[in-house]
Every structure is written in structure tokens, then in C-alpha cells.
Design a protein around this motif. Structure first.
Motif, PDB file in Angstrom:
ATOM      1  N   PRO A 162       0.226  -1.164   0.383  1.00 45.24           N
ATOM      2  CA  PRO A 162      -0.277  -0.006   0.047  1.00 45.24           C
ATOM      3  C   PRO A 162       0.405   0.775   0.094  1.00 45.24           C
ATOM      4  O   PRO A 162       0.169   2.000  -0.318  1.00 45.24           O
ATOM      5  CB  PRO A 162      -0.840  -0.370   1.012  1.00 45.24           C
ATOM      6  CG  PRO A 162       0.171  -0.859   2.183  1.00 45.24           C
ATOM      7  CD  PRO A 162       0.908  -2.010   1.132  1.00 45.24           C
ATOM      8  N   PHE A 163       1.967   1.250   0.446  1.00 50.25           N
ATOM      9  CA  PHE A 163       3.049   2.232   0.558  1.00 50.25           C
ATOM     10  C   PHE A 163       3.854   2.151  -1.115  1.00 50.25           C
ATOM     11  O   PHE A 163       3.882   3.818  -1.439  1.00 50.25           O
ATOM     12  CB  PHE A 163       4.240   2.366   1.998  1.00 50.25           C
ATOM     13  CG  PHE A 163       3.718   2.340   2.461  1.00 50.25           C
ATOM     14  CD1 PHE A 163       2.598   3.561   3.521  1.00 50.25           C
ATOM     15  CD2 PHE A 163       3.445   0.544   3.176  1.00 50.25           C
ATOM     16  CE1 PHE A 163       2.148   3.742   4.514  1.00 50.25           C
ATOM     17  CE2 PHE A 163       2.747   0.583   4.529  1.00 50.25           C
ATOM     18  CZ  PHE A 163       1.942   1.767   5.276  1.00 50.25           C
ATOM     19  N   ASN A 164       3.843   2.085  -1.302  1.00 52.92           N
ATOM     20  CA  ASN A 164       3.961   1.824  -3.147  1.00 52.92           C
ATOM     21  C   ASN A 164       2.558   1.360  -4.078  1.00 52.92           C
ATOM     22  O   ASN A 164       3.464   0.395  -4.609  1.00 52.92           O
ATOM     23  CB  ASN A 164       5.428   0.983  -3.056  1.00 52.92           C
ATOM     24  CG  ASN A 164       6.569   1.346  -2.185  1.00 52.92           C
ATOM     25  OD1 ASN A 164       6.784   2.586  -2.329  1.00 52.92           O
ATOM     26  ND2 ASN A 164       7.164   0.764  -1.574  1.00 52.92           N
ATOM     27  N   PRO A 165       2.445   2.522  -4.813  1.00 50.85           N
ATOM     28  CA  PRO A 165       1.239   1.523  -5.659  1.00 50.85           C
ATOM     29  C   PRO A 165       1.646   1.823  -6.884  1.00 50.85           C
ATOM     30  O   PRO A 165       2.824   2.504  -7.226  1.00 50.85           O
ATOM     31  CB  PRO A 165       0.340   3.008  -5.542  1.00 50.85           C
ATOM     32  CG  PRO A 165       0.520   3.540  -4.303  1.00 50.85           C
ATOM     33  CD  PRO A 165       1.683   3.451  -4.252  1.00 50.85           C
ATOM     34  N   PRO A 166       0.974   0.255  -7.720  1.00 48.22           N
ATOM     35  CA  PRO A 166       1.592   0.253  -9.057  1.00 48.22           C
ATOM     36  C   PRO A 166       1.211   1.779  -9.763  1.00 48.22           C
ATOM     37  O   PRO A 166       0.402   1.715 -10.744  1.00 48.22           O
ATOM     38  CB  PRO A 166       0.804  -0.643  -9.804  1.00 48.22           C
ATOM     39  CG  PRO A 166      -0.530  -0.347  -8.482  1.00 48.22           C
ATOM     40  CD  PRO A 166       0.169  -0.531  -7.543  1.00 48.22           C
ATOM     41  N   TYR A 167       2.084   2.398  -9.874  1.00 40.55           N
ATOM     42  CA  TYR A 167       2.016   3.824  -9.961  1.00 40.55           C
ATOM     43  C   TYR A 167       1.854   3.809 -12.112  1.00 40.55           C
ATOM     44  O   TYR A 167       1.122   4.010 -12.771  1.00 40.55           O
ATOM     45  CB  TYR A 167       3.162   5.225 -10.693  1.00 40.55           C
ATOM     46  CG  TYR A 167       3.144   4.765  -8.892  1.00 40.55           C
ATOM     47  CD1 TYR A 167       1.901   6.366  -8.434  1.00 40.55           C
ATOM     48  CD2 TYR A 167       3.715   5.053  -8.130  1.00 40.55           C
ATOM     49  CE1 TYR A 167       2.173   6.795  -7.179  1.00 40.55           C
ATOM     50  CE2 TYR A 167       4.064   5.346  -6.606  1.00 40.55           C
ATOM     51  CZ  TYR A 167       3.405   6.421  -6.419  1.00 40.55           C
ATOM     52  OH  TYR A 167       3.076   5.942  -4.972  1.00 40.55           O
ATOM     53  N   SER A 168       2.921   2.617 -12.534  1.00 43.49           N
ATOM     54  CA  SER A 168       2.760   2.552 -13.589  1.00 43.49           C
ATOM     55  C   SER A 168       1.586   1.826 -14.564  1.00 43.49           C
ATOM     56  O   SER A 168       1.124   2.285 -15.336  1.00 43.49           O
ATOM     57  CB  SER A 168       4.416   1.639 -14.296  1.00 43.49           C
ATOM     58  OG  SER A 168       3.985   0.073 -13.443  1.00 43.49           O
TER      59      SER A 168
END
Length: 277
Positions: A236-242
Motif C-alpha cells: 500500500p505504500f508503493n502503489p503500481p504507478y505504471s
């Protein structure tokens, strides 16, 4: 000399505005071609180190996302068709008929269009649960029509007022009924306004988020803007931005296609409404 300075200033301002508007779009496009690992590494560079189409393959292979695309197309299309039909009839009555309270009707319609959507979420949630409309297509189509009808009525009434009344009377003299004169004479002449109302309605239904996230609970009726909020990834702290950027690009493509194909009609409808209204 002053003319040259004015021209240079105009181009500088135009380029600055263009960069300001297109930079977020370019950044999203760049993100969509980056591997997930690169976007989670922290402070990624503008252009991808390694170009990849895997994000597009993953998004288009995601059944939840494809289902949301189908929901968005279906709900937006149905809401647009119904809104334009009802708005055309209502706008014609307002423009052609004389009755008490006409200005009040237009004022109420404008007030409804300006009403904050978020204030209706709670009541609609309770009503839709009671009427078994929660998490259904009609549960989104009805409120979408409620917010788009007033704008469509205002847009179309301006066009109908500018159409000469004599054309309709001439058609009736030639043997056409009131309905035939309306359908074959008035509506074709108001086509730019009808098209403008349809475009505005479709864009609202396609991009709407608050009602879509509040009045759905599964992918049965959830549209793309709401479904994208569930792309949280494993961390949850590193959403899949790509993948989020890829989904944004895919969702924007239909809007770009519509604008490119019908840009002349859109501009003609908007400018005509502004002049005639």
C-alpha cells in the motif's frame, strides 16, 4: 517592430501554455511504458530506462478492468441517449410553448446542475438499497441523467429559440403533423446543439467518480474511474504507478478519438450556443 514583438510574445505564451497543459500527459505516457520496478525505485527519471508494453498487456488482461470498461461504455452511452432525447423534448417545449413558470423551470434546472454531487451520495445510497438499485447500471444512469439533463436543456433551448417559427409552420401547411415537423425540420436544424449536449453528457458519465465509487460495491456496475481506485498493488505504500498511468491512458483514448473525429462539430455547437444563447 511592435508587430514582430507581439507575434513573438504570442508564440512564447502559446508554447508556455502548451507545455504546462501537456507536461502531465507526457509524464503519464512515460510512466505507462516503465516497468513497475522502475517506478517503485524512487525519483524515476522522465524517460524510461527500459521501455516495455507489459503494463498494457497486464491492464487489458485484467478482467476487472475490462469489465469496468464495458460498464463505462454501456452506462455512459445509455445515459447520453436518454438525456438527449428528454432534453430535446423539454427544450423544445420551453422554447416554443408559452406557459406559466417557464423561467422558474429553467432556474430550477440550473440549480440542479450546480448542486454538489457529494451531498446526494448519502440519500441516494439509502434509496438505492431500498429500491434494489444499488450496484446496478440503472443506479448510475438515473443520477447521471439528473445532473446532465439541466445542462442539455439549457444548451438545446438556446438553439430552438433561434430556429425561425415560420419553418415549422410551413411544414405544417405542407401537410406535416406537429411531430413530423419537429422531427424532420426542427431537430435537424438544431443538430449542432444536440451533438454538443450529447458530448457533454457522455464526458460527464465517462469521467464521473463520486457516484460511481459510492453506489457500487462490485465490478457488476463499477465504472473505470472507480475501478482505478482499487489498483493498490501488493504494497500500500508503493502503489503500481505504471499500471495506474497505463489505465489512465487507456481510458483517455476513447475521449481523444471522439474529440479528433468530431472536433469541428463540437466547436460549432459550442460557439453557436454561445452566440445564439
Amino acid at each position: 517592430m511592435n508587430g514582430n514583438k507581439s507575434t513573438v510574445g504570442t508564440w512564447v505564451g502559446f508554447i508556455a501554455i502548451l507545455i504546462w497543459c501537456l507536461l502531465p500527459v507526457a509524464w503519464i505516457l512515460s510512466l505507462s511504458f516503465k516497468p513497475v520496478a522502475e517506478t517503485t525505485a524512487g525519483s524515476p527519471q522522465f524517460l524510461p530506462k527500459e521501455w516495455t508494453l507489459q503494463n498494457y498487456r497486464d491492464i487489458l488482461a485484467n478482467p476487472d478492468f475490462t469489465r469496468a470498461l464495458i460498464n463505462s461504455f454501456g452506462i455512459a452511452l445509455i445515459a447520453t441517449v436518454l438525456s438527449v432525447i428528454f432534453a430535446t423534448l423539454a427544450a423544445y417545449a420551453i422554447a416554443r410553448l408559452e406557459f406559466k413558470g417557464k423561467k422558474i423551470v429553467l432556474s430550477i434546472a440550473l440549480a440542479i446542475a450546480m448542486f454538489p454531487v457529494v451531498s446526494l451520495v448519502g440519500p441516494l445510497f439509502d434509496m438505492w438499497r431500498t429500491f434494489h438499485l444499488f450496484n446496478t447500471w440503472p443506479g448510475l444512469i438515473i443520477p447521471y441523467m439528473s445532473f446532465t439533463l439541466p445542462l442539455a436543456i439549457w444548451t438545446l433551448s438556446a438553439f430552438f429559440r433561434e430556429i425561425p417559427w415560420e419553418l415549422e409552420q410551413a411544414a405544417q401547411v405542407d401537410g406535416a403533423t406537429t411531430w413530423q415537423a419537429f422531427r424532420k425540420v426542427i431537430v435537424p436544424l438544431a443538430a449542432p446543439g444536440v451533438f454538443t449536449a450529447a458530448i457533454l453528457t457522455f464526458f460527464f458519465a465517462w469521467n464521473e467518480f463520486v457516484l460511481a465509487i459510492s453506489l457500487t460495491s462490485t465490478t457488476d456496475a463499477r465504472t473505470v474511474p472507480a475501478q482505478m481506485s482499487f489498483f493498490v498493488g501488493a504494497d500500500p505504500f508503493n502503489p503500481p504507478y505504471s499500471q495506474l498511468a497505463t489505465a489512465s491512458v487507456v481510458v483517455t483514448i476513447p475521449v481523444i478519438i471522439i474529440v479528433l473525429l468530431f472536433q469541428r462539430k463540437i466547436v460549432a455547437g459550442l460557439t453557436s450556443g454561445a452566440v445564439k444563447g
